[in-house]
Design an enzyme around this catalytic site. Structure first.
Site, mmCIF file in Angstrom:
data_model
loop_
_atom_site.group_PDB
_atom_site.id
_atom_site.type_symbol
_atom_site.label_atom_id
_atom_site.label_comp_id
_atom_site.label_asym_id
_atom_site.label_seq_id
_atom_site.Cartn_x
_atom_site.Cartn_y
_atom_site.Cartn_z
ATOM 1 N N HIS A 158 44.022 -19.988 19.733
ATOM 2 C CA HIS A 158 44.230 -21.427 19.919
ATOM 3 C C HIS A 158 43.756 -21.877 21.294
ATOM 4 O O HIS A 158 43.808 -21.102 22.258
ATOM 5 C CB HIS A 158 45.716 -21.758 19.769
ATOM 6 C CG HIS A 158 46.228 -21.540 18.382
ATOM 7 N ND1 HIS A 158 45.977 -22.408 17.353
ATOM 8 C CD2 HIS A 158 46.963 -20.529 17.848
ATOM 9 C CE1 HIS A 158 46.538 -21.945 16.235
ATOM 10 N NE2 HIS A 158 47.142 -20.812 16.508
ATOM 11 N N ILE A 160 57.693 -13.100 19.796
ATOM 12 C CA ILE A 160 56.302 -13.500 20.052
ATOM 13 C C ILE A 160 55.725 -14.067 18.747
ATOM 14 O O ILE A 160 54.987 -13.412 18.018
ATOM 15 C CB ILE A 160 55.468 -12.309 20.600
ATOM 16 C CG1 ILE A 160 56.189 -11.630 21.781
ATOM 17 C CG2 ILE A 160 54.069 -12.784 21.004
ATOM 18 C CD1 ILE A 160 56.400 -12.499 22.999
ATOM 19 N N SER A 186 53.694 -17.475 16.880
ATOM 20 C CA SER A 186 52.410 -18.085 17.234
ATOM 21 C C SER A 186 52.601 -18.969 18.461
ATOM 22 O O SER A 186 53.631 -19.643 18.553
ATOM 23 C CB SER A 186 51.915 -18.933 16.060
ATOM 24 O OG SER A 186 50.635 -19.408 16.332
ATOM 25 N N CYS A 212 36.305 1.707 -4.844
ATOM 26 C CA CYS A 212 36.174 2.602 -3.693
ATOM 27 C C CYS A 212 37.449 3.393 -3.355
ATOM 28 O O CYS A 212 37.383 4.385 -2.651
ATOM 29 C CB CYS A 212 35.716 1.822 -2.450
ATOM 30 S SG CYS A 212 36.861 0.551 -1.924
HETATM 31 C C1 LIG Z 1 51.748 -16.691 9.255
HETATM 32 C C2 LIG Z 1 51.409 -16.431 10.701
HETATM 33 C C3 LIG Z 1 50.327 -17.050 11.304
HETATM 34 C C4 LIG Z 1 50.028 -16.820 12.651
HETATM 35 N N1 LIG Z 1 48.903 -17.344 13.178
HETATM 36 C C5 LIG Z 1 48.595 -17.115 14.467
HETATM 37 C C6 LIG Z 1 47.398 -17.611 15.023
HETATM 38 O O1 LIG Z 1 46.565 -18.168 14.327
HETATM 39 N N2 LIG Z 1 47.181 -17.444 16.340
HETATM 40 C C7 LIG Z 1 48.080 -16.810 17.137
HETATM 41 O O2 LIG Z 1 47.854 -16.757 18.340
HETATM 42 N N3 LIG Z 1 49.188 -16.256 16.627
HETATM 43 C C8 LIG Z 1 49.458 -16.381 15.312
HETATM 44 N N4 LIG Z 1 50.570 -15.823 14.764
HETATM 45 C C9 LIG Z 1 51.450 -15.042 15.623
HETATM 46 C C10 LIG Z 1 50.926 -13.628 15.850
HETATM 47 O O3 LIG Z 1 50.574 -13.044 14.622
HETATM 48 C C11 LIG Z 1 52.040 -12.835 16.534
HETATM 49 O O4 LIG Z 1 52.386 -13.482 17.721
HETATM 50 C C12 LIG Z 1 51.649 -11.397 16.864
HETATM 51 O O5 LIG Z 1 51.033 -10.748 15.781
HETATM 52 C C13 LIG Z 1 52.913 -10.657 17.261
HETATM 53 O O6 LIG Z 1 52.591 -9.340 17.553
HETATM 54 P P1 LIG Z 1 53.712 -8.277 17.918
HETATM 55 O O7 LIG Z 1 53.025 -7.103 18.436
HETATM 56 O O8 LIG Z 1 54.770 -8.932 18.754
HETATM 57 O O9 LIG Z 1 54.459 -7.996 16.534
HETATM 58 P P2 LIG Z 1 54.087 -6.953 15.372
HETATM 59 O O10 LIG Z 1 52.685 -7.018 15.004
HETATM 60 O O11 LIG Z 1 55.092 -7.180 14.286
HETATM 61 O O12 LIG Z 1 54.341 -5.552 16.059
HETATM 62 C C14 LIG Z 1 55.623 -5.026 16.271
HETATM 63 C C15 LIG Z 1 55.565 -3.570 15.910
HETATM 64 O O13 LIG Z 1 56.807 -2.943 16.246
HETATM 65 C C16 LIG Z 1 57.058 -1.943 15.288
HETATM 66 N N5 LIG Z 1 58.495 -1.618 15.313
HETATM 67 C C17 LIG Z 1 59.526 -2.386 14.913
HETATM 68 N N6 LIG Z 1 60.694 -1.725 15.065
HETATM 69 C C18 LIG Z 1 60.383 -0.516 15.576
HETATM 70 C C19 LIG Z 1 61.173 0.628 15.925
HETATM 71 N N7 LIG Z 1 62.507 0.671 15.768
HETATM 72 N N8 LIG Z 1 60.532 1.722 16.415
HETATM 73 C C20 LIG Z 1 59.164 1.735 16.575
HETATM 74 N N9 LIG Z 1 58.391 0.662 16.229
HETATM 75 C C21 LIG Z 1 58.989 -0.436 15.746
HETATM 76 C C22 LIG Z 1 56.612 -2.604 13.979
HETATM 77 O O14 LIG Z 1 56.394 -1.669 12.946
HETATM 78 C C23 LIG Z 1 55.363 -3.353 14.414
HETATM 79 O O15 LIG Z 1 54.184 -2.591 14.209
HETATM 80 C C24 LIG Z 1 50.876 -15.989 13.423
HETATM 81 C C25 LIG Z 1 51.938 -15.329 12.806
HETATM 82 C C26 LIG Z 1 52.171 -15.509 11.445
HETATM 83 C C27 LIG Z 1 53.233 -14.726 10.765
#
Ligand SMILES: Cc1cc2nc3c(=O)[nH]c(=O)nc-3n(C[C@H](O)[C@H](O)[C@H](O)COP(=O)(O)OP(=O)(O)OC[C@H]3O[C@@H](n4cnc5c(N)ncnc54)[C@H](O)[C@@H]3O)c2cc1C
Length: 490
Positions: free
Chosen positions: A50, A335, A337, A442
Site C-alpha cells: 500500500h 500485524i 493489514s 503434476c
Molecule cells: C485477507 C487479508 C488481506 C490482506 N491484504 C494485505 C495487503 O494487501 N497488504 C498488506 O500490507 N497486508 C495485507 N494483509 C496483512 C498481511 O497479510 C499480514 O500483516 C502479514 O501476513 C502478517 O504476517 P505475520 O508474520 O505477522 O503472520 P503469519 O503469516 O500468520 O505468521 C505467523 C507465524 O507464526 C507461526 N506460529 C503461530 N504460533 C506458533 C507457535 N506456538 N510456535 C511456533 N510458530 C507459531 C504460524 O504458524 C505462522 O507461520 C492482509 C491480510 C489478510 C488476511
C-alpha cells in the site's frame, strides 16, 4: 547453546526480522510450528504494497506502512522477489465520495506519501484503466502502491537470513516458555531452546505466546477475507482497484497478480476459529457484488479457485510492537493489514528495541544482503533454454503444464536454503499446481520428486506436514497379499 535472539513465527514478519538481524554478529534461530514457513496469514492475502495513506493518523501502522513502502525499493534490489509498483486507484462512483478522497490526498501528502493525485478527467481515467466502470466520477491515484508475491518475498527473506547464519526450525510449535536469570527456555513439541532475547511474531497465536510469560494485555481475533481467483490472462488490469474504504477494511478489490492472474476480494467477517479458512456461498456472492461495482465485466467463466485468509486483528486495532516488562521479550503482534507493506519498517523497530536492550549490534564482515534471483523457464529465450537443456536435462522436463514449470525449478526449490519439504512448499515456491488444473496432472510427479530428493517414501510425502499425507499404502500390494492368502488356504 544459548541463542542471542529467537524469533517465534515464520510468517513475513518473523522472516523479515530474521533477515534484518542476520547482518549482525548474533546467534539467531527462528521457530515455526508448521512444516514450512509462510503458511499462516502470509500465504493468503491481497499482496498489495500500500501507498500508506489509508490508516488513521493515530495508529503506528499508518507511519510504518508509509516508511515500509519506501523500504521495498532497496529490498527488491537485494532479494529479487516478485514486486512491481503499478499504482492503485481508489474509485469514487458518487460525487459525495470526492471530499473523502480529497482529505486522504491532503493528509497523505503531508505525511510523506509521494505523488498522490486526485483525477477527475474520465477520459484520462479510462485510458489509464479501461476495465473500470463507466460510473466512475473520480479516482485517487497512488503511483507508489505496488504488488508483491507475499510468500515468494517470505521465502527470499528466509533464504537470505539462512545464508547469513540464521537457523530455521520448522515443525517446532512453541508450547511453553520460562524466563529465569535473563535467559528464556523455549519448549517446542520437539526440543528445548535457550536464548537471551525472544521475539514473538506468532500472528494469530501471538496473544497465546505472550500469555505464556504472564503478559495478558491484548487479544487477537481472526477476521476472515475470502477471494475468487481468475485464470492467467483472463483479463488485463493496469491498476489495483479499491472502492471507498469501510470502517473495518479497505473494501473489495479487483486486482492483478504478478503472475498474470486477477483476483477479487476480500470481504471481512469476524470469526472465532483461527483455522477456519473455508469459503462460503454468501461470502463469494458478497465479493462478486462488490467487485462488479468497480469492474462490471469480470471473466466469471475463468474462475479457477476460491480461498480465504485470516487477519490477526488485535483489540487495540493497531500493530502491537512492544519492548515488554519481561526483559528481552518483544511482542510483534496484531500485524493486520498493512503488515506486508510495513514488514521492513517493523523489522527496523525491532532492531532499535534490541539496541535499547543493550544487545551488541556489530555488522558481520561477511554479511551478504543479496539473494540471487531464482532462474525461471518463462524468463529464458529459446536460445538460452536450449543451452540450459543441453547442460542439464531437467530444464527440459515440464512437470506442470498449466504454469510451464520444469523439473529444474522444483529441484532448486527443494535444495534452496530453507527449501521445500512438502507439496505445498514446492507449489508456493515455484507454482506447480497453481494453474487451471489445480495440480491434477503434476501432483503425482511432484510427490515423486520430493520422495526421491528428500529420501522419503511416497507415503511420507505430505501436502503441508503432519496428517496431510496423500498416499496411505500400496493398494496393489494389499490386493496381492489377499490373493496370496487365498491361494495358500486352497
Ligand atoms: C485477507 C487479508 C488481506 C490482506 N491484504 C494485505 C495487503 O494487501 N497488504 C498488506 O500490507 N497486508 C495485507 N494483509 C496483512 C498481511 O497479510 C499480514 O500483516 C502479514 O501476513 C502478517 O504476517 P505475520 O508474520 O505477522 O503472520 P503469519 O503469516 O500468520 O505468521 C505467523 C507465524 O507464526 C507461526 N506460529 C503461530 N504460533 C506458533 C507457535 N506456538 N510456535 C511456533 N510458530 C507459531 C504460524 O504458524 C505462522 O507461520 C492482509 C491480510 C489478510 C488476511
Amino acid at each position: 547453546m544459548i541463542y542471542d535472539v529467537i524469533i517465534i513465527g515464520g510468517g513475513v514478519i518473523g522472516c523479515c526480522i530474521a533477515r534484518t538481524l542476520s547482518k549482525y554478529d548474533l546467534k539467531i534461530a527462528l521457530l515455526e510450528k508448521e512444516a514450512d514457513i509462510s503458511m499462516g496469514t502470509t500465504k493468503a492475502n491481497s499482496g498489495v504494497v500500500h501507498a500508506g495513506y489509508a490508516a488513521d493518523r493515530q495508529y503506528i501502522k499508518r507511519h510504518l506502512s508509509i516508511h515500509g513502502n519506501k523500504l521495498y525499493t532497496q529490498a527488491y534490489r537485494e532479494l529479487n522477489f516478485p514486486f512491481q509498483r503499478i499504482g492503485s486507484f481508489v474509485v469514487a462512483v458518487e460525487d459525495s465520495q470526492i471530499k473523502d478522497l480529497e482529505d486522504e490526498r491532503k493528509k497523505g501528502i503531508q505525511d510523506g506519501v509521494p505523488n498522490l493525485e486526485l483525477i477527475f478527467d474520465k477520459k484520462r481515467i479510462k485510458h489509464m484503466e479501461p476495465s473500470l466502470t463507466d460510473d466512475v466520477v473520480a479516482v485517487l491515484h497512488a503511483p507508489t502502491a505496488g504488488l508483491v508475491s507475499p510468500y515468494e518475498l517470505t521465502f527470499a527473506l528466509a533464504e537470505n537470513a539462512a545464508m547469513n547464519g540464521v537457523k530455521f526450525f520448522r515443525s517446532h510449535e512453541v508450547v511453553k516458555i520460562k524466563h529465569t536469570d535473563y535467559t528464556f527456555s523455549v519448549r517446542t513439541l520437539r526440543d528445548e531452546f535457550k536464548c537471551r532475547n525472544l521475539i514473538n511474531a506468532a500472528g494469530l497465536y501471538a496473544a497465546n505466546i505472550s500469555k505464556m510469560l504472564g503478559l495478558d494485555y491484548f487479544d487477537i481475533m481472526p477476521r476472515k477475507g475470502e477471494y475468487i481467483l481468475f485464470d492467467r490472462n483472463a483479463m488485463h488490469l493496469n491498476k489495483i482497484l479499491f472502492p471507498i474504504p469501510t470502517v473495518v477494511s479497505k473494501g473489495i478489490l479487483v486486482c492483478p497478480t504478478l503472475h498474470g492472474n486477477t483476483f477479487v476480494g476480500p470481504n471481512a467477517q469476524n470469526i472465532t476459529d483461527t483455522e477456519d479458512t473455508s469459503t462460503t456461498e454468501a461470502g463469494l456472492k458478497e465479493i462478486l457484488e462488490g467487485a462488479k461495482k468497480l469492474v462490471p465485466n469480470l471473466p466469471l467463466r475463468a474462475s479457477i479457485r476460491n480461498f480465504a485468509g485470516l487477519r490477526a486483528v488485535p483489540n487495540t486495532h493497531d500493530f502491537i510492537i512492544d519492548n515488554t516488562d519481561v526483559y528481552g521479550f518483544i511482542n510483534v503482534a496484531g500485524i493486520l493489514s498493512p503488515g506486508l507493506t510495513s514488514c521492513f519498517a517493523i523489522a527496523e523497530k525491532v532492531e532499535e528495541f534490541l539496541e535499547l536492550l543493550g544487545v551488541v549490534m556489530k555488522v558481520k564482515e561477511d554479511y551478504n544482503p543479496i539473494r540471487p534471483r531464482p532462474e525461471r523457464f518463462k524468463d529464458l529465450s529459446k536460445k538460452e533454454l536450449d543451452k540450459k537443456i543441453q547442460e542439464d536435462a531437467s530444464w527440459g522436463k515440464i512437470i506442470c503444464r498449466c504454469e510451464v514449470i520444469p523439473e529444474k525449478e522444483i529441484l532448486d526449490a527443494i535444495h534452496a536454503p530453507v527449501g521445500a519439504r512438502t507439496v505445498d512448499g514446492v507449489k508456493f515456491r515455484c507454482r506447480p499446481g497453481m494453474g487451471r488444473c489445480a495440480g491434477g496432472f503434476c501432483r503425482p510427479r511432484v510427490i515423486e520428486i520430493l520422495s526421491r530428493e528428500l529420501n522419503l517414501s511416497y507415503e511420507e510425502v505430505t501436502k503441508k506436514g503432519e496428517d496431510t499425507n496423500y498416499l496411505i499404502c500400496h493398494t496393489k500390494d494389499l490386493l496381492l497379499n489377499e490373493i496370496n492368502k487365498g491361494e495358500e488356504a486352497e
